[in-house]
Design a protein around this motif. Structure first.
Motif, PDB file in Angstrom:
ATOM      1  N   VAL A  77       0.847  -1.204   0.000  1.00  0.00           N
ATOM      2  CA  VAL A  77       0.000   0.000   0.000  1.00  0.00           C
ATOM      3  C   VAL A  77       0.883   1.255   0.000  1.00  0.00           C
ATOM      4  O   VAL A  77       0.561   2.255  -0.645  1.00  0.00           O
ATOM      5  N   GLU A  78       2.015   1.192   0.688  1.00  0.00           N
ATOM      6  CA  GLU A  78       2.939   2.334   0.689  1.00  0.00           C
ATOM      7  C   GLU A  78       3.433   2.604  -0.736  1.00  0.00           C
ATOM      8  O   GLU A  78       3.447   3.749  -1.196  1.00  0.00           O
ATOM      9  N   PHE A  79       3.805   1.532  -1.432  1.00  0.00           N
ATOM     10  CA  PHE A  79       4.298   1.702  -2.808  1.00  0.00           C
ATOM     11  C   PHE A  79       3.186   2.277  -3.690  1.00  0.00           C
ATOM     12  O   PHE A  79       3.393   3.238  -4.446  1.00  0.00           O
ATOM     13  N   PHE A  80       2.003   1.703  -3.594  1.00  0.00           N
ATOM     14  CA  PHE A  80       0.874   2.148  -4.417  1.00  0.00           C
ATOM     15  C   PHE A  80       0.546   3.617  -4.113  1.00  0.00           C
ATOM     16  O   PHE A  80       0.283   4.416  -5.014  1.00  0.00           O
ATOM     17  N   SER A  81       0.618   3.995  -2.835  1.00  0.00           N
ATOM     18  CA  SER A  81       0.306   5.376  -2.433  1.00  0.00           C
ATOM     19  C   SER A  81       1.346   6.341  -2.998  1.00  0.00           C
ATOM     20  O   SER A  81       1.011   7.440  -3.443  1.00  0.00           O
ATOM     21  N   LYS A  82       2.619   5.923  -2.991  1.00  0.00           N
ATOM     22  CA  LYS A  82       3.666   6.783  -3.567  1.00  0.00           C
ATOM     23  C   LYS A  82       3.450   6.922  -5.071  1.00  0.00           C
ATOM     24  O   LYS A  82       3.638   8.002  -5.637  1.00  0.00           O
ATOM     25  N   THR A 110      -1.197  -4.757 -18.328  1.00  0.00           N
ATOM     26  CA  THR A 110      -0.506  -6.053 -18.359  1.00  0.00           C
ATOM     27  C   THR A 110      -1.093  -6.966 -17.289  1.00  0.00           C
ATOM     28  O   THR A 110      -1.922  -6.534 -16.481  1.00  0.00           O
ATOM     29  N   PRO A 111      -0.613  -8.225 -17.235  1.00  0.00           N
ATOM     30  CA  PRO A 111      -1.107  -9.122 -16.185  1.00  0.00           C
ATOM     31  C   PRO A 111      -0.837  -8.588 -14.777  1.00  0.00           C
ATOM     32  O   PRO A 111      -1.446  -9.041 -13.807  1.00  0.00           O
ATOM     33  N   LEU A 112       0.082  -7.603 -14.640  1.00  0.00           N
ATOM     34  CA  LEU A 112       0.331  -7.037 -13.306  1.00  0.00           C
ATOM     35  C   LEU A 112      -0.918  -6.379 -12.729  1.00  0.00           C
ATOM     36  O   LEU A 112      -1.040  -6.166 -11.533  1.00  0.00           O
ATOM     37  N   GLN A 113      -1.840  -6.049 -13.633  1.00  0.00           N
ATOM     38  CA  GLN A 113      -3.109  -5.498 -13.176  1.00  0.00           C
ATOM     39  C   GLN A 113      -3.768  -6.440 -12.160  1.00  0.00           C
ATOM     40  O   GLN A 113      -4.412  -6.007 -11.221  1.00  0.00           O
ATOM     41  N   ALA A 114      -3.578  -7.743 -12.378  1.00  0.00           N
ATOM     42  CA  ALA A 114      -4.174  -8.738 -11.476  1.00  0.00           C
ATOM     43  C   ALA A 114      -3.651  -8.557 -10.055  1.00  0.00           C
ATOM     44  O   ALA A 114      -4.377  -8.734  -9.080  1.00  0.00           O
ATOM     45  N   ARG A 115      -2.365  -8.162  -9.943  1.00  0.00           N
ATOM     46  CA  ARG A 115      -1.782  -7.980  -8.614  1.00  0.00           C
ATOM     47  C   ARG A 115      -2.431  -6.784  -7.898  1.00  0.00           C
ATOM     48  O   ARG A 115      -2.738  -6.848  -6.713  1.00  0.00           O
ATOM     49  N   ILE A 116      -2.622  -5.702  -8.639  1.00  0.00           N
ATOM     50  CA  ILE A 116      -3.280  -4.530  -8.053  1.00  0.00           C
ATOM     51  C   ILE A 116      -4.675  -4.932  -7.571  1.00  0.00           C
ATOM     52  O   ILE A 116      -5.087  -4.597  -6.463  1.00  0.00           O
ATOM     53  N   ARG A 156      -5.807  -7.922  -6.745  1.00  0.00           N
ATOM     54  CA  ARG A 156      -5.785  -8.829  -5.589  1.00  0.00           C
ATOM     55  C   ARG A 156      -5.436  -8.077  -4.311  1.00  0.00           C
ATOM     56  O   ARG A 156      -5.957  -8.370  -3.244  1.00  0.00           O
ATOM     57  N   THR A 157      -4.560  -7.059  -4.420  1.00  0.00           N
ATOM     58  CA  THR A 157      -4.200  -6.286  -3.220  1.00  0.00           C
ATOM     59  C   THR A 157      -5.419  -5.526  -2.706  1.00  0.00           C
ATOM     60  O   THR A 157      -5.744  -5.562  -1.513  1.00  0.00           O
ATOM     61  N   VAL A 158      -6.108  -4.840  -3.596  1.00  0.00           N
ATOM     62  CA  VAL A 158      -7.253  -4.021  -3.183  1.00  0.00           C
ATOM     63  C   VAL A 158      -8.367  -4.885  -2.593  1.00  0.00           C
ATOM     64  O   VAL A 158      -9.000  -4.508  -1.609  1.00  0.00           O
ATOM     65  N   THR A 159      -8.566  -6.060  -3.197  1.00  0.00           N
ATOM     66  CA  THR A 159      -9.695  -6.883  -2.762  1.00  0.00           C
ATOM     67  C   THR A 159      -9.358  -7.763  -1.556  1.00  0.00           C
ATOM     68  O   THR A 159     -10.240  -8.445  -1.025  1.00  0.00           O
ATOM     69  N   GLY A 160      -8.088  -7.747  -1.135  1.00  0.00           N
ATOM     70  CA  GLY A 160      -7.704  -8.562   0.028  1.00  0.00           C
ATOM     71  C   GLY A 160      -7.502 -10.026  -0.326  1.00  0.00           C
ATOM     72  O   GLY A 160      -7.365 -10.871   0.558  1.00  0.00           O
ATOM     73  N   LEU A 161      -7.472 -10.343  -1.635  1.00  0.00           N
ATOM     74  CA  LEU A 161      -7.349 -11.738  -2.058  1.00  0.00           C
ATOM     75  C   LEU A 161      -5.918 -12.045  -2.483  1.00  0.00           C
ATOM     76  O   LEU A 161      -5.671 -12.895  -3.323  1.00  0.00           O
ATOM     77  N   ASP A 162      -4.951 -11.327  -1.879  1.00  0.00           N
ATOM     78  CA  ASP A 162      -3.552 -11.470  -2.260  1.00  0.00           C
ATOM     79  C   ASP A 162      -2.813 -12.517  -1.442  1.00  0.00           C
ATOM     80  O   ASP A 162      -1.617 -12.691  -1.591  1.00  0.00           O
ATOM     81  N   HIS A 163      -3.499 -13.210  -0.566  1.00  0.00           N
ATOM     82  CA  HIS A 163      -2.857 -14.273   0.220  1.00  0.00           C
ATOM     83  C   HIS A 163      -3.948 -15.237   0.682  1.00  0.00           C
ATOM     84  O   HIS A 163      -5.102 -14.828   0.859  1.00  0.00           O
ATOM     85  N   PRO A 164      -3.585 -16.500   0.896  1.00  0.00           N
ATOM     86  CA  PRO A 164      -4.592 -17.448   1.397  1.00  0.00           C
ATOM     87  C   PRO A 164      -4.802 -17.262   2.894  1.00  0.00           C
ATOM     88  O   PRO A 164      -3.943 -16.688   3.575  1.00  0.00           O
TER      89      PRO A 164
END
Ligand SMILES: Cc1cc2nc3c(=O)[nH]c(=O)nc-3n(C[C@H](O)[C@H](O)[C@H](O)COP(=O)(O)OP(=O)(O)OC[C@H]3O[C@@H](n4cnc5c(N)ncnc54)[C@H](O)[C@@H]3O)c2cc1C
Length: 395
Positions: free
Chosen positions: A329-334, A357-363, A365-373
């Motif tokens: 979130v710090e990186f995204f905020s910067k 790009t497919p990196l969009q999927a990472r953004i 997953r981070t926002v939706t909280g689905l970035d980790h099991p």
């Protein structure tokens, strides 16, 4: 000292309330104390993510949230009056492919109601003034504010959900590692006349290099305005309303505030029998919508570790997850907000490419909280069938 030892939760914000609800449903009868005599009325966190909708489903709170909130289906990035990037959440989750727009005040009300309905009691006007680990658990001093009377309690464990300025963190000398952004951020909740879609959160890159974050506010009736839909306008310059382009105020603001943005995490999430969750454990910018959501997940993991007798694993299971989210979130905020040349360059020339790009999927997953099991062995409980989605307010 009170005769019967009950587990203690300090702070009835969304995280303390969620922990209290999860534990009460498991028969643990936690005591929850809160300094404030009344619930906080501000909208604050505007979106509940799919992970939290999953976690709260079995409590019935998710169904109530879906009735009162409204789906936010993605993000639109604007520059010079044009949409330059669009990120859609379609397909991100089988049942909840959206962020649910819902004010934090409404979320807290629903959590509190569910906790009371499960037989719990919120002790308002009670402040924790001291906590100390001892051989049997935690020794805690409370102050009943109405009559200024002290109370000392012994508790087997204490969950510190006492917010960003956590007294428990200070009392136990836990470092709060990280950094604070220079300058303040400014927010206004105000009715707007605008063509912006209320089905999206909007990030506007302004000509002076600053940004605006614009999103509708849904929830209880205090968030409805006779002048039209209420919107949150957040930016890094004073008076964000004056920076609007393609939207104009349609009535008086209902809330204005400013705050410093910091990204910090506790060096430890547990010390002896004291455990930290939510803003008491980590803080980050509202960009990414993770503050409240990550805290509710802390609460769910904590309650399940209590249930399964695995509390000693809390720090090891939770801190790496929380730490990664704080950094992300710090990186995204910067990327969105920093005045530093590399970030200005990146948001002008790199972000539009990355977002395609497919990196969009990472953004996403981070926002939706689905970035980790969720941790192994702590499965979601059986939940009732999904209620029909309420009709969004704006159609
Ligand atoms: C403008 C803004 C926008 C935000 N937007 C989002 C968003 O979109 N999505 C998101 O997920 N998050 C968002 N957040 C963050 C979110 O509001 C916080 O992460 C959330 O409130 C944390 O909940 P909490 O329960 O941990 O702490 P808090 O909400 O701070 O609650 C802590 C409670 O503890 C009580 N307390 C403190 N000390 C004591 C004591 N000694 N004794 C008894 N009680 C005590 C306090 O009175 C308070 O009620 C936003 C925040 C702000 C300010």
């Amino acid at each position: 000292m009170s005769a019967v030892q009950r587990p203690l939760i300090v702070g009835a914000g969304p995280v303390g309330l969620a922990a209290a609800l999860f534990l009460q449903r498991e028969g643990h009868r936690p005591r929850i104390v809160e300094t404030r005599t009344e619930p906080a009325p501000q909208s604050k966190a505007l979106a509940v993510n799919p992970r939290v909708l999953d976690l709260l489903e079995s409590t019935g709170v998710t169904a109530r949230m879906l009735e009162l909130g409204s789906p936010v289906r993605g993000m639109q990035f604007h520059r010079n009056g044009k949409i330059v990037i669009q990120i859609k959440l379609a397909g991100i989750h089988p049942k909840y492919p959206f962020m649910l727009g819902l004010s934090q005040a409404t979320t807290e009300r629903l959590l509190a109601q569910a906790f009371l309905a499960a037989g719990g009691e919120i002790e308002r006007g009670v402040e924790m003034t001291r906590c100390q680990n001892n051989a049997g658990g935690v020794a805690v001093d409370l102050k009943h504010i109405a009559n200024d009377s002290p109370e000392s309690v012994a508790s087997p464990w204490l969950l510190a959900a006492d917010g960003a300025r956590s007294i428990a963190r200070k009392q136990l000398g836990v470092d709060f590692n990280g950094a604070t952004f220079p300058g303040e951020w400014y927010l206004v909740d105000a009715p707007l006349k605008t063509d912006l879609s209320p089905e999206y959160a909007h990030i506007v890159f302004c000509r002076d290099g600053s940004f605006l974050f614009i999103m509708p506010v849904f929830g209880d009736e205090q968030f409805e305005s006779s002048d039209g839909l209420l919107w949150r306008i957040l930016g890094s310059r004073p008076n964000p309303l004056a920076q609007l382009d393609g939207a104009e105020p349609a009535g008086a603001p209902v809330w204005e505030s400013s705050f410093h943005v910091a990204h910090r995490i506790n060096a430890e999430l547990s010390v002896g029998n004291v455990y930290f969750a939510g803003d008491a454990a980590h803080i980050h910018s509202p960009m990414g919508a993770r503050g409240m959501n990550l805290g509710v997940e802390d609460a769910w993991v904590f309650a399940n570790l209590v249930r399964t007798g695995r509390l000693s694993e809390y720090d090891a299971l939770r801190r790496p997850v929380d730490q990664r989210v704080v950094h992300e979130v710090e990186f995204f905020s910067k990327l969105i907000a920093s005045d530093a040349a590399p970030f200005r360059f990146a948001r002008r020339y790199v972000l539009p490419i990355v977002a395609r790009t497919p990196l969009q999927a990472r953004i996403k997953r981070t926002v939706t909280g689905l970035d980790h099991p969720l941790p192994a062995g702590l499965d979601l409980p059986e939940s009732p069938s999904l209620p029909a989605l309420a009709t969004p307010h704006f159609v």
